[in-house]
Design a protein around this motif. Structure first.
Motif, PDB file in Angstrom:
ATOM      1  N   GLY A  18       0.783  -1.227   0.000  1.00 10.77           N
ATOM      2  CA  GLY A  18       0.000   0.000   0.000  1.00 10.77           C
ATOM      3  C   GLY A  18       0.819   1.283   0.000  1.00 10.77           C
ATOM      4  O   GLY A  18       0.259   2.355  -0.172  1.00 10.77           O
TER       5      GLY A  18
ATOM      6  N   TYR B 212       0.052   6.386  -0.057  1.00  7.63           N
ATOM      7  CA  TYR B 212      -0.464   5.235   0.678  1.00  7.63           C
ATOM      8  C   TYR B 212      -1.894   4.964   0.218  1.00  7.63           C
ATOM      9  O   TYR B 212      -2.766   5.836   0.324  1.00  7.63           O
ATOM     10  CB  TYR B 212      -0.452   5.495   2.196  1.00  7.63           C
ATOM     11  CG  TYR B 212      -0.885   4.291   2.979  1.00  7.63           C
ATOM     12  CD1 TYR B 212      -0.070   3.184   3.095  1.00  7.63           C
ATOM     13  CD2 TYR B 212      -2.144   4.244   3.558  1.00  7.63           C
ATOM     14  CE1 TYR B 212      -0.476   2.059   3.794  1.00  7.63           C
ATOM     15  CE2 TYR B 212      -2.570   3.127   4.257  1.00  7.63           C
ATOM     16  CZ  TYR B 212      -1.727   2.042   4.367  1.00  7.63           C
ATOM     17  OH  TYR B 212      -2.136   0.924   5.053  1.00  7.63           O
TER      18      TYR B 212
ATOM     19  N   PHE C 112      -5.186   2.668   0.700  1.00  5.30           N
ATOM     20  CA  PHE C 112      -5.813   1.755   1.668  1.00  5.30           C
ATOM     21  C   PHE C 112      -7.200   1.396   1.231  1.00  5.30           C
ATOM     22  O   PHE C 112      -7.766   1.929   0.342  1.00  5.30           O
ATOM     23  CB  PHE C 112      -5.830   2.348   3.076  1.00  5.30           C
ATOM     24  CG  PHE C 112      -6.402   3.719   3.154  1.00  5.30           C
ATOM     25  CD1 PHE C 112      -7.737   3.922   3.447  1.00  5.30           C
ATOM     26  CD2 PHE C 112      -5.604   4.835   2.941  1.00  5.30           C
ATOM     27  CE1 PHE C 112      -8.256   5.189   3.539  1.00  5.30           C
ATOM     28  CE2 PHE C 112      -6.118   6.113   3.037  1.00  5.30           C
ATOM     29  CZ  PHE C 112      -7.446   6.295   3.316  1.00  5.30           C
TER      30      PHE C 112
END
Length: 133
Positions: free
Chosen positions: A88, A131, A133
């Motif tokens: 990620g 990142y 998610f």
């Protein structure tokens, strides 16, 4: 009011293998603002090559043309390197050169450190962590 805008956008993507993806994006826009009618077109052509499971390199070319006044063409070429640091979390680095051509006027629209303070092209370096998610 007197302001209107019409935008048409199309994307074609081609991925001959899991490691290679290419794309072409074309956008056309017709607009009127404060009684001035104009249109613009933009093209983005690029591709990415995966180098194993964790990294890749990409390149893209972008060009945009805006009807005046004044008629202006902008273009850029960008190289990108990406690396998957953890699940990620991806680090990317980009180097881009952008240039302008303005009809009937100076194309010096980008700030620089010269005595005039402006130039018709510029380099941009970017680094980011993303990142997902």
């Amino acid at each position: 009011g007197d302001n209107s805008r019409v935008t048409l956008d199309g994307v074609v993507e081609f991925a001959p293998t899991d490691a290679i993806v290419t794309w072409l994006n074309v956008t056309w826009q017709d607009f009127e603002f404060a009684g001035v009618k104009s249109d613009a077109i933009g093209i983005n052509l690029g591709g990415r090559l995966g180098l194993g499971d964790r990294m890749g390199v990409a390149a893209r070319f972008e060009w945009g043309s805006f009807e005046g006044p004044p008629e202006t063409d902008l273009w850029s070429i960008t190289g990108t390197f990406d690396y998957l640091l953890a699940e990620g979390l991806t680090a990317t680095a980009e180097l881009q050169y952008t240039a302008a051509d303005v009809d009937g006027a100076s194309s010096d629209i980008f700030p620089d450190d010269s005595t005039s303070g402006m130039t018709d092209g510029q380099f941009i370096i970017g680094v980011q962590l993303v990142y997902a998610f």
